[in-house]
Design a protein around this motif. Structure first.
Motif, PDB file in Angstrom:
ATOM      1  N   TYR A 109     -60.051 -29.061 -30.251  1.00 27.59           N
ATOM      2  CA  TYR A 109     -59.450 -30.142 -29.283  1.00 27.59           C
ATOM      3  C   TYR A 109     -58.741 -29.435 -28.192  1.00 27.59           C
ATOM      4  O   TYR A 109     -58.285 -28.408 -28.121  1.00 27.59           O
ATOM      5  CB  TYR A 109     -58.252 -30.746 -30.277  1.00 27.59           C
ATOM      6  N   ALA A 110     -58.463 -30.394 -27.106  1.00 27.21           N
ATOM      7  CA  ALA A 110     -58.025 -29.977 -25.699  1.00 27.21           C
ATOM      8  C   ALA A 110     -56.757 -29.241 -25.812  1.00 27.21           C
ATOM      9  O   ALA A 110     -56.304 -28.171 -25.197  1.00 27.21           O
ATOM     10  CB  ALA A 110     -57.698 -31.054 -24.733  1.00 27.21           C
ATOM     11  N   ASP A 111     -55.834 -29.432 -26.811  1.00 27.46           N
ATOM     12  CA  ASP A 111     -54.683 -28.792 -26.786  1.00 27.46           C
ATOM     13  C   ASP A 111     -54.521 -27.814 -27.895  1.00 27.46           C
ATOM     14  O   ASP A 111     -53.640 -27.194 -28.341  1.00 27.46           O
ATOM     15  CB  ASP A 111     -53.428 -29.781 -27.218  1.00 27.46           C
ATOM     16  N   SER A 112     -55.576 -27.302 -28.623  1.00 20.63           N
ATOM     17  CA  SER A 112     -55.566 -26.579 -29.644  1.00 20.63           C
ATOM     18  C   SER A 112     -55.352 -25.153 -29.228  1.00 20.63           C
ATOM     19  O   SER A 112     -55.503 -24.535 -28.151  1.00 20.63           O
ATOM     20  CB  SER A 112     -57.297 -26.196 -30.132  1.00 20.63           C
ATOM     21  N   ARG A 113     -54.598 -24.481 -30.201  1.00 24.40           N
ATOM     22  CA  ARG A 113     -54.361 -22.920 -30.098  1.00 24.40           C
ATOM     23  C   ARG A 113     -54.653 -21.891 -31.271  1.00 24.40           C
ATOM     24  O   ARG A 113     -54.646 -22.692 -32.289  1.00 24.40           O
ATOM     25  CB  ARG A 113     -52.807 -22.653 -29.629  1.00 24.40           C
ATOM     26  N   ILE A 114     -54.973 -20.923 -30.809  1.00 23.12           N
ATOM     27  CA  ILE A 114     -55.633 -20.155 -32.015  1.00 23.12           C
ATOM     28  C   ILE A 114     -54.397 -19.653 -32.800  1.00 23.12           C
ATOM     29  O   ILE A 114     -53.301 -19.194 -32.350  1.00 23.12           O
ATOM     30  CB  ILE A 114     -56.366 -18.885 -31.570  1.00 23.12           C
ATOM     31  N   LEU A 115     -54.487 -19.728 -34.174  1.00 28.17           N
ATOM     32  CA  LEU A 115     -53.463 -19.494 -35.083  1.00 28.17           C
ATOM     33  C   LEU A 115     -53.940 -17.892 -35.637  1.00 28.17           C
ATOM     34  O   LEU A 115     -53.012 -16.957 -35.710  1.00 28.17           O
ATOM     35  CB  LEU A 115     -53.367 -20.176 -36.356  1.00 28.17           C
TER      36      LEU A 115
END
Length: 121
Positions: A109-115
């Protein structure tokens, strides 16, 4: 003279065959397993790596996560990544041959960030 050339050729052939001889039993590839578990309520992800079995890697990742709602995201033999999208309220995960590839695969997704991301080797 012919006998000497034949003997030299025989020694050369034996020498070359020795260079290109492989063991009779080839070892199977050994894998080390990694896993990433995450908590949807706290948006944390914990990992384990270098385990001899997938089950062992999963068990350790869930234990490291330490929350009652922790669940397994991904189990892998190379690299894995877990990402979160706030807008979609989704967690996505993926495997890859490198951390970069696993992360790119997990960012759906465009706003995904890696956890969390890592490799076993």
């Amino acid at each position: 003279m012919k006998k000497m050339l034949a003997t030299a050729a025989g020694f050369a052939a034996v020498g070359l065959s020795t260079l290109f001889t492989y063991p009779a039993t080839a070892q199977a590839d050994s894998y080390t397993w990694g896993a990433i578990a995450y908590s949807p309520s706290e948006l944390i992800a914990k990992a384990s790596w270098n385990h001899s079995t997938a089950g062992s890697a999963q068990s350790r990742a869930l234990s490291a996560c330490g929350r009652s709602d922790c669940r397994m995201a991904v189990t892998f033999t190379r690299c894995g990544a877990v990402a979160h999208s706030r807008a979609n309220r989704r967690v996505s995960w993926a495997e890859g041959n490198s951390v970069r590839q696993a992360e790119a695969n997990a960012l759906r997704y465009a706003d995904s960030r890696i956890l969390r991301s890592l490799c076993t080797r």
